[in-house]
Design a protein around this motif. Sequence first.
Motif, PDB file in Angstrom:
ATOM      1  N   ALA A  29       8.622  -2.022 -20.663  1.00 58.34           N
ATOM      2  CA  ALA A  29       8.258  -1.060 -19.622  1.00 58.34           C
ATOM      3  C   ALA A  29       6.752  -1.113 -19.353  1.00 58.34           C
ATOM      4  O   ALA A  29       5.972  -0.354 -19.909  1.00 58.34           O
ATOM      5  N   HIS A  30       6.348  -2.045 -18.516  1.00 60.22           N
ATOM      6  CA  HIS A  30       4.938  -2.171 -18.129  1.00 60.22           C
ATOM      7  C   HIS A  30       4.791  -1.524 -16.770  1.00 60.22           C
ATOM      8  O   HIS A  30       5.125  -2.124 -15.745  1.00 60.22           O
ATOM      9  N   TYR A  31       4.318  -0.305 -16.757  1.00 58.55           N
ATOM     10  CA  TYR A  31       4.274   0.456 -15.524  1.00 58.55           C
ATOM     11  C   TYR A  31       2.832   0.756 -15.152  1.00 58.55           C
ATOM     12  O   TYR A  31       2.197   1.646 -15.728  1.00 58.55           O
ATOM     13  N   PHE A  36       2.978   4.043 -10.463  1.00 58.60           N
ATOM     14  CA  PHE A  36       3.693   5.137 -11.116  1.00 58.60           C
ATOM     15  C   PHE A  36       2.748   6.310 -11.358  1.00 58.60           C
ATOM     16  O   PHE A  36       2.187   6.455 -12.438  1.00 58.60           O
ATOM     17  N   ARG A 274       7.686   0.182  -7.512  1.00 59.35           N
ATOM     18  CA  ARG A 274       8.337   0.859  -8.638  1.00 59.35           C
ATOM     19  C   ARG A 274       9.757   0.339  -8.856  1.00 59.35           C
ATOM     20  O   ARG A 274      10.190   0.116  -9.991  1.00 59.35           O
ATOM     21  N   TYR A 277       9.690  -3.229 -10.348  1.00 59.07           N
ATOM     22  CA  TYR A 277       9.362  -3.172 -11.779  1.00 59.07           C
ATOM     23  C   TYR A 277      10.561  -2.705 -12.585  1.00 59.07           C
ATOM     24  O   TYR A 277      10.889  -3.278 -13.638  1.00 59.07           O
ATOM     25  N   ARG A 278      11.233  -1.670 -12.108  1.00 61.85           N
ATOM     26  CA  ARG A 278      12.336  -1.109 -12.894  1.00 61.85           C
ATOM     27  C   ARG A 278      13.541  -2.049 -12.922  1.00 61.85           C
ATOM     28  O   ARG A 278      14.209  -2.178 -13.956  1.00 61.85           O
ATOM     29  N   ASP A 281      12.441  -4.891 -15.310  1.00 62.74           N
ATOM     30  CA  ASP A 281      12.358  -4.481 -16.716  1.00 62.74           C
ATOM     31  C   ASP A 281      13.673  -3.929 -17.246  1.00 62.74           C
ATOM     32  O   ASP A 281      13.741  -3.476 -18.383  1.00 62.74           O
ATOM     33  N   ASP A 301       3.848  -9.969 -11.720  1.00 64.60           N
ATOM     34  CA  ASP A 301       3.225  -8.746 -11.220  1.00 64.60           C
ATOM     35  C   ASP A 301       2.585  -8.994  -9.856  1.00 64.60           C
ATOM     36  O   ASP A 301       2.644  -8.138  -8.971  1.00 64.60           O
TER      37      ASP A 301
END
Length: 316
Positions: A29-31, A36, A274, A277-278, A281, A301
């Motif tokens: 979880a690299h947020y 975020f 977001r 990413y989700r 991940d 990224d």
Amino acid sequence: MLSRKVWSCGLACLLALAAPVRSQPPHTAHYPSWAFPLKVEKLLPPEGSQPKTLPGSTRSYTQEQIDDLLNPPDWFPDRRPDPPAIILKGRGDALACGACHLMSGLGHPESADLTGLSVNYMVQQMKDFRTGSRIDVPRMNKIAAAVSEEESLAAAQWFARLTPRPFTRVVEAHTVPRTFVGDGRMRYMEPGGGTEPIGDRIITIPEDPVRARLRDPYSGFIAYVPPGSIAKGRALAQTGGGRTVPCALCHGTDLKGAGDVPRLAGVHPIYIARQLYRFRDRTRNGAAAAAMRPSVERLTDEDIVNLSAYLGSLAP
């Protein structure tokens, strides 16, 4: 049940990305905080108790009323269809939908733009939030657990009637204003001014911070993105770049959605980031995850920034 369109997209994505995946565990979880806004970094100066107004509206509210997530302001009731009760009035954890998504459905950047989405898609997302398949740490899981299925359906039917419109102006820039996350998990410019390099970020601020603070449903945002990111995102979205598949394969040739597959064009760039990413991940699951995961697991990224910048720059 997933629509035939989503299942076919998932199969197409799997076939297109049949090459071996990098040998590594799922992404942790690299947020990044720019995508975020989970924590308020600095409170805005307190407001007085005097009623506030908006040009063109006959209504007035105090800031305390405006900030009440159970009873959001309805500045322009003549500009929208009559809403179900849950849009305007919440209870307990079941916050009023119009508070975060606004009475235009366009939403603040920490929330979703619900215009142009199908009823089935929105109902399914509420189910996924309710079961925990889809995670939204600040609010949506609690809201979905507290809202009835009947209320979810009524809200989805209402939002589906609203018209998408441009709400975020995407601007490429080497430097951006210095900002902080303030009330409402919205980013504001530092009072002392100053700038800083944008780096590999997307920085979203209100076009008019006063009107945004008042929850004006028609006052939009500026999303600053790195120079060259829109063109890079366009190439990746159109060709896949060897790391994904063309977005139009599932989301329609104009990227404005196809059936129950959601619109991407003109969506808040940090909201798109977001979700990418989700999905990547594996912390967003549920009905759409099987179709999306093969398309995102190779994205870097930088790819996420570029795709989000391009998609957000399109007319909705």
